[in-house]
Design a protein around this motif. Structure first.
Motif, PDB file in Angstrom:
ATOM      1  N   GLY A  30    -108.164 -45.722 -74.181  1.00 30.00           N
ATOM      2  CA  GLY A  30    -109.077 -44.749 -74.767  1.00 30.00           C
ATOM      3  C   GLY A  30    -108.443 -43.381 -74.876  1.00 30.00           C
ATOM      4  N   ARG A  31    -109.202 -42.437 -75.407  1.00 28.98           N
ATOM      5  CA  ARG A  31    -108.684 -41.087 -75.623  1.00 28.98           C
ATOM      6  C   ARG A  31    -108.891 -40.181 -74.418  1.00 28.98           C
ATOM      7  NH1 ARG A  31    -108.801 -39.977 -81.404  1.00 28.98           N
ATOM      8  NH2 ARG A  31    -109.821 -41.652 -82.565  1.00 28.98           N
ATOM      9  N   ASN A  32    -109.862 -40.530 -73.566  1.00 32.41           N
ATOM     10  CA  ASN A  32    -110.343 -39.592 -72.567  1.00 32.41           C
ATOM     11  C   ASN A  32    -110.492 -40.287 -71.221  1.00 32.41           C
ATOM     12  OD1 ASN A  32    -112.654 -38.287 -71.006  1.00 32.41           O
ATOM     13  ND2 ASN A  32    -112.310 -36.741 -72.593  1.00 32.41           N
ATOM     14  N   LEU A  33    -109.816 -39.772 -70.188  1.00 31.16           N
ATOM     15  CA  LEU A  33    -109.846 -40.401 -68.875  1.00 31.16           C
ATOM     16  C   LEU A  33    -111.243 -40.384 -68.265  1.00 31.16           C
ATOM     17  CD1 LEU A  33    -108.187 -41.809 -66.715  1.00 31.16           C
ATOM     18  CD2 LEU A  33    -107.644 -39.560 -65.745  1.00 31.16           C
ATOM     19  N   GLU A  34    -111.992 -39.330 -68.498  1.00 27.59           N
ATOM     20  CA  GLU A  34    -113.350 -39.241 -67.969  1.00 27.59           C
ATOM     21  C   GLU A  34    -114.226 -40.363 -68.529  1.00 27.59           C
ATOM     22  OE1 GLU A  34    -117.159 -36.123 -67.942  1.00 27.59           O
ATOM     23  OE2 GLU A  34    -115.178 -35.445 -68.573  1.00 27.59           O
ATOM     24  N   LYS A  35    -114.094 -40.632 -69.824  1.00 29.26           N
ATOM     25  CA  LYS A  35    -114.875 -41.706 -70.440  1.00 29.26           C
ATOM     26  C   LYS A  35    -114.402 -43.079 -69.959  1.00 29.26           C
ATOM     27  CE  LYS A  35    -116.292 -39.197 -74.572  1.00 29.26           C
ATOM     28  NZ  LYS A  35    -116.252 -39.137 -76.067  1.00 29.26           N
ATOM     29  N   LEU A  36    -113.111 -43.209 -69.705  1.00 32.27           N
ATOM     30  CA  LEU A  36    -112.594 -44.471 -69.167  1.00 32.27           C
ATOM     31  C   LEU A  36    -113.130 -44.723 -67.761  1.00 32.27           C
ATOM     32  CD1 LEU A  36    -108.867 -44.318 -70.366  1.00 32.27           C
ATOM     33  CD2 LEU A  36    -110.661 -45.848 -71.206  1.00 32.27           C
ATOM     34  N   ASN A  37    -113.219 -43.675 -66.964  1.00 35.55           N
ATOM     35  CA  ASN A  37    -113.792 -43.811 -65.618  1.00 35.55           C
ATOM     36  C   ASN A  37    -115.264 -44.192 -65.685  1.00 35.55           C
ATOM     37  OD1 ASN A  37    -111.390 -43.171 -64.288  1.00 35.55           O
ATOM     38  ND2 ASN A  37    -111.820 -40.981 -64.281  1.00 35.55           N
ATOM     39  N   LYS A  38    -115.987 -43.609 -66.638  1.00 37.30           N
ATOM     40  CA  LYS A  38    -117.401 -43.954 -66.824  1.00 37.30           C
ATOM     41  C   LYS A  38    -117.544 -45.413 -67.228  1.00 37.30           C
ATOM     42  CE  LYS A  38    -121.521 -42.721 -69.487  1.00 37.30           C
ATOM     43  NZ  LYS A  38    -122.077 -41.879 -70.590  1.00 37.30           N
ATOM     44  N   PHE A  39    -116.656 -45.869 -68.121  1.00 38.42           N
ATOM     45  CA  PHE A  39    -116.637 -47.266 -68.549  1.00 38.42           C
ATOM     46  C   PHE A  39    -116.456 -48.184 -67.344  1.00 38.42           C
ATOM     47  CE2 PHE A  39    -114.806 -51.154 -70.144  1.00 38.42           C
ATOM     48  CZ  PHE A  39    -115.326 -51.331 -71.422  1.00 38.42           C
ATOM     49  N   GLU A  40    -115.503 -47.843 -66.488  1.00 40.78           N
ATOM     50  CA  GLU A  40    -115.226 -48.635 -65.292  1.00 40.78           C
ATOM     51  C   GLU A  40    -116.440 -48.691 -64.370  1.00 40.78           C
ATOM     52  OE1 GLU A  40    -111.337 -48.965 -62.605  1.00 40.78           O
ATOM     53  OE2 GLU A  40    -112.412 -47.084 -62.267  1.00 40.78           O
ATOM     54  N   ASN A  41    -117.087 -47.545 -64.173  1.00 39.21           N
ATOM     55  CA  ASN A  41    -118.262 -47.499 -63.301  1.00 39.21           C
ATOM     56  C   ASN A  41    -119.397 -48.353 -63.844  1.00 39.21           C
ATOM     57  OD1 ASN A  41    -117.027 -45.767 -61.482  1.00 39.21           O
ATOM     58  ND2 ASN A  41    -117.773 -43.911 -62.490  1.00 39.21           N
ATOM     59  N   GLU A  42    -119.621 -48.283 -65.155  1.00 38.93           N
ATOM     60  CA  GLU A  42    -120.699 -49.057 -65.759  1.00 38.93           C
ATOM     61  C   GLU A  42    -120.380 -50.546 -65.789  1.00 38.93           C
ATOM     62  OE1 GLU A  42    -121.881 -47.489 -69.523  1.00 38.93           O
ATOM     63  OE2 GLU A  42    -122.293 -45.483 -68.739  1.00 38.93           O
ATOM     64  N   LEU A  43    -119.098 -50.865 -65.900  1.00 38.82           N
ATOM     65  CA  LEU A  43    -118.683 -52.274 -65.899  1.00 38.82           C
ATOM     66  C   LEU A  43    -118.804 -52.880 -64.505  1.00 38.82           C
ATOM     67  CD1 LEU A  43    -117.557 -54.566 -67.648  1.00 38.82           C
ATOM     68  CD2 LEU A  43    -115.253 -53.741 -67.110  1.00 38.82           C
ATOM     69  N   GLY A  44    -118.533 -52.072 -63.500  1.00 38.92           N
ATOM     70  CA  GLY A  44    -118.705 -52.537 -62.127  1.00 38.92           C
ATOM     71  C   GLY A  44    -117.521 -53.269 -61.539  1.00 38.92           C
ATOM     72  N   VAL A  45    -116.386 -53.265 -62.224  1.00 41.31           N
ATOM     73  CA  VAL A  45    -115.165 -53.871 -61.690  1.00 41.31           C
ATOM     74  C   VAL A  45    -113.991 -52.943 -61.985  1.00 41.31           C
ATOM     75  CG1 VAL A  45    -115.986 -56.239 -61.980  1.00 41.31           C
ATOM     76  CG2 VAL A  45    -114.658 -55.161 -63.805  1.00 41.31           C
ATOM     77  N   LYS A  46    -112.931 -53.111 -61.217  1.00 37.83           N
ATOM     78  CA  LYS A  46    -111.731 -52.304 -61.415  1.00 37.83           C
ATOM     79  C   LYS A  46    -111.051 -52.707 -62.715  1.00 37.83           C
ATOM     80  CE  LYS A  46    -109.080 -49.145 -59.438  1.00 37.83           C
ATOM     81  NZ  LYS A  46    -109.580 -47.795 -59.092  1.00 37.83           N
ATOM     82  N   ILE A  47    -110.667 -51.721 -63.524  1.00 36.74           N
ATOM     83  CA  ILE A  47    -109.976 -51.987 -64.774  1.00 36.74           C
ATOM     84  C   ILE A  47    -108.653 -51.222 -64.806  1.00 36.74           C
ATOM     85  CG2 ILE A  47    -112.143 -52.322 -66.017  1.00 36.74           C
ATOM     86  CD1 ILE A  47    -111.697 -49.565 -67.322  1.00 36.74           C
ATOM     87  N   THR A  48    -107.765 -51.649 -65.713  1.00 37.76           N
ATOM     88  CA  THR A  48    -106.547 -50.888 -65.979  1.00 37.76           C
ATOM     89  C   THR A  48    -106.863 -49.893 -67.089  1.00 37.76           C
ATOM     90  OG1 THR A  48    -105.157 -52.770 -65.382  1.00 37.76           O
ATOM     91  CG2 THR A  48    -104.132 -51.029 -66.682  1.00 37.76           C
ATOM     92  N   LYS A  49    -106.565 -48.629 -66.858  1.00 36.36           N
ATOM     93  CA  LYS A  49    -106.906 -47.575 -67.829  1.00 36.36           C
ATOM     94  C   LYS A  49    -105.634 -46.988 -68.422  1.00 36.36           C
ATOM     95  CE  LYS A  49    -109.351 -46.220 -64.378  1.00 36.36           C
ATOM     96  NZ  LYS A  49    -110.132 -45.480 -63.373  1.00 36.36           N
ATOM     97  N   GLU A  50    -105.638 -46.849 -69.739  1.00 33.56           N
ATOM     98  CA  GLU A  50    -104.492 -46.260 -70.435  1.00 33.56           C
ATOM     99  C   GLU A  50    -104.997 -45.249 -71.461  1.00 33.56           C
ATOM    100  OE1 GLU A  50    -101.271 -46.756 -70.102  1.00 33.56           O
ATOM    101  OE2 GLU A  50    -101.109 -48.563 -68.875  1.00 33.56           O
TER     102      GLU A  50
END
Length: 252
Positions: A30-50
């Motif tokens: 994604g473009r934005n780390l904050e939005k990627l962190n939000k995605f991870e929280n809503e998904l409920g599992v650890k993800i790889t973020k780039e």
């Protein structure tokens, strides 16, 4: 465990990821780390973020979930040749995806809103060698159907992709009608939800015309209400809605 790489982190990406997270590792670009962190929280599992700038998709299985207007811009930020791109973009052709992203293979998919509860009706088309994998992958969020052309997928977009909005309008209107006649709002909403839940099961095995005839007795309440729907050109409006949405899908 296989990895699915999502490009884009909007609502549809999240809905699909929720269906896949038990059986796949999730990577999100994604473009934005904050939005990627939000995605991870809503998904409920650890993800790889780039972050998107100069990120490599070499050899990856990609779920492409950006806005159609951003295809060219996003493609310039990515490096490498993806193994396969599964695109959820309405109206964006296989040719355009292949030209901009340069993957080994492309499959267009059209999930709908019900993906969030694993009940999507997802249509598919593209490179035939990935047909089986596409059914398995998108089958994690509901039913799938492979279509033989992109034109058919665009028509299906108008039906299944946009369909939840049409049904939501009908559901709201029916509940409003009951309230107008004197039913309390919470009772009307609960009865409407029960109606749609039961009807959703029946329609899987019974033709709509047969269901209608089974309810509509001569001169009865259903016949009176059905006549009002015909007077309001509801059938013609539904047919026209599919036509307009299909034309719009081709314009995107």
């Amino acid at each position: 465990m296989k990895t699915i790489t999502f490009i884009g982190n909007g609502n549809m990406a999240l809905s699909i990821a929720k269906g896949l997270k038990e059986n796949y590792k999730i990577e999100v670009i994604g473009r934005n780390l904050e939005k990627l962190n939000k995605f991870e929280n809503e998904l409920g599992v650890k993800i790889t973020k780039e972050l998107m700038d100069n990120c490599s998709v070499e050899g990856k299985t990609v779920m492409f979930c950006v806005k159609p207007a951003n295809v060219e811009e996003v493609s310039k930020k990515l490096k490498g040749c993806a193994r396969v791109v599964y695109s959820v973009l309405a109206g964006t052709t296989v040719e355009k995806l292949r030209t901009n992203l340069n993957p080994m293979a492309v499959v267009r998919t059209m999930p709908n809103l019900c993906a969030s509860v694993n009940r999507s009706m997802t249509t598919l088309t593209g490179d035939l060698e990935f047909q089986e994998e596409a059914h398995e992958l998108l089958g994690a969020i509901g039913s799938t159907r492979w279509l033989s052309s992109e034109k058919e997928l665009d028509i299906a977009t108008a039906l299944a992709g946009s369909g939840p909005a049409y049904l939501a309008l009908i559901a709201e209107a029916l509940a409003d009608g009951a309230v107008k006649q004197g039913l309390r709002r919470d009772d009307a909403m609960n009865i409407m939800r029960g109606l749609f839940g039961g009807f959703g099961e029946l329609i899987q095995d019974v033709h709509p015309a047969i269901l209608k005839d089974g309810v509509m007795s001569p001169g009865g309440t259903t016949a009176a209400g059905y006549g009002a729907l015909e007077d309001g050109n509801v059938r013609a409006a539904c047919i026209n809605a599919i036509e307009k949405a299909f034309k719009r899908a081709k314009e995107l």
